[in-house]
Design an enzyme around this catalytic site. Structure first.
Site, short mmCIF file in Angstrom:
data_model
loop_
_atom_site.label_atom_id
_atom_site.label_comp_id
_atom_site.label_asym_id
_atom_site.label_seq_id
_atom_site.Cartn_x
_atom_site.Cartn_y
_atom_site.Cartn_z
N LYS A 110 41.26 24.26 67.03
CA LYS A 110 41.56 25.67 67.27
C LYS A 110 40.28 26.47 67.50
O LYS A 110 40.25 27.34 68.37
CB LYS A 110 42.39 26.24 66.11
N LYS A 189 48.76 16.24 75.62
CA LYS A 189 49.83 16.60 74.70
C LYS A 189 50.46 17.92 75.11
O LYS A 189 49.73 18.89 75.39
CB LYS A 189 49.27 16.72 73.27
N LYS A 192 52.11 24.77 73.60
CA LYS A 192 52.18 26.14 74.11
C LYS A 192 50.76 26.66 74.36
O LYS A 192 50.52 27.37 75.33
CB LYS A 192 53.00 27.07 73.20
#
Ligand code: TYM
Length: 320
Positions: A110, A189, A192
């Site tokens: 992230k 993968k 969103k």
């Protein structure tokens, strides 16, 4: 047996969520007491607009119900309906080794994608451990990307048990090998946040467009193609019958069919696969109180379990 899983309301649901977690979770409703929640506390780490968070949460509940979640059999609720999870997360954080969290790959990913390094983001696995342990969960159906989080949960449960006596059960991840990582239109993968998603309830035109833009290699039409390296083939295997999959495999190998034709076939099967869910979604939307009733009922049951476990935890650690 108690089964638990969660899904973040940080966007709309895609077919990676469906095949990786929702479909197995829906199948498990018959096997024990299932609890499935909309992880709105978790989504606070990325969604900053209150209306968007509320709308997303409702929409995820609607979409999950439309896909076959049955509120008569499973407990469906919002994470924030059970605020005790934040209390347990605090308690767990007092035994959580820094090094364990520093090794969490999803935190590093992230940050690499540009998210701000907040304490909440760093502490995410501790809150997730609390989500799982507070319901005495046995089985946690998830995609492969959540595997490390379940391992951290087990580590924290063991730490608590060693420190304060037997408080927690050790939950197990249930990951379906065939769908552990559903690829997105770029072959990575599906996610969103990578923008490579095909949504379960996207409109027809947009879904067709997404499918037609699945990335392929430059093998010419007449040449033989490798189905096992093809995202089109992988996605087709999820939605077509065994015979149809065998037929597509043969057509890949014999050559003479271009990728555009395979993509059209994929779109048609995909659209057909989710047709009953789209119909059910329309029905739910007509019933004004269905979602709220399901969530209210779910919140009540989830609180009953969480209250019992929290009493045990508070007693064990010396609170009250
Ligand atoms: P989230 O919201 O990112 O995803 C929900 C579920 O979908 C699975 N998934 C996939 N599976 C296969 N292929 C893919 N491309 C794919 N993309 C997503 C995820 O593995 C997940 O199972 N931290 C969790 C939510 C959560 C949770 C929990 C889960 C919070 N607390 C407690 C289980 C138990 C998450 O962000 O999932």
């Amino acid at each position: 047996m108690r089964i638990l899983s969660g899904i973040q309301p940080s966007g709309v649901l895609h077919i990676g969520n469906y095949f990786g977690m929702m479909r197995p979770a829906i199948a498990l409703q018959a096997d024990g007491e299932a609890l499935y929640f909309i992880a709105d506390y978790h989504a606070l780490t990325s969604v900053r607009d209150p209306d968007t968070l509320r709308e997303n949460s409702r929409r995820i509940a609607l979409d999950f119900l439309a896909c076959g979640l049955d509120p008569e059999r499973a407990t469906v609720f919002r994470h924030s309906d059970v605020p005790q999870v934040t209390e347990l997360a605090w308690i767990l954080s007092t035994v959580a080794p820094m090094g364990l969290l520093e090794r969490a790959t999803s935190y590093k990913d992230k940050l690499a994608r540009g998210m701000a390094a907040t304490v909440g983001l760093f502490n995410y696995p501790v809150l997730m451990a609390s989500d799982i342990l507070i319901y005495d969960s046995d089985i946690v159906p998830v995609g492969k990307d959540q595997k490390q989080h379940i391992e951290i949960t087990r580590d924290l449960a063991v730490k608590m048990n060693e420190t304060f006596g037997e408080i927690f059960k050790l939950p197990e991840a249930r990951i379906q090998a065939a769908t552990e990582t559903v690829p997105g239109i770029d072959g990575q993968k599906m996610s969103k946040s990578y923008g490579n998603n095909i949504d379960i309830f996207g409109d027809e035109k947009e879904t067709r467009k997404r499918v037609m833009s699945v990335v392929t290699d430059s093998t010419p039409v007449e040449a033989t193609k490798n189905p096992d390296k093809s995202t089109i083939f992988m996605l087709y295997s999820l939605v077509a019958s065994q015979d149809e999959v065998a037929d597509m495999r043969e057509r890949f190998l014999e050559g003479g069919t271009g990728y555009a034709d395979f993509k059209k076939g994929l779109f048609e099967k995909l659209w057909e696969y989710f047709a009953p869910m789209r119909k059910r979604r329309e029905e739910i939307l007509k019933d004004k109180s269905y979602i709220d009733d399901a969530l209210a009922h779910g919140a009540k049951r989830a609180n009953e379990i969480a209250d019992q476990v929290m009493q045990r935890v508070r007693r064990a650690v010396g609170l009250r």
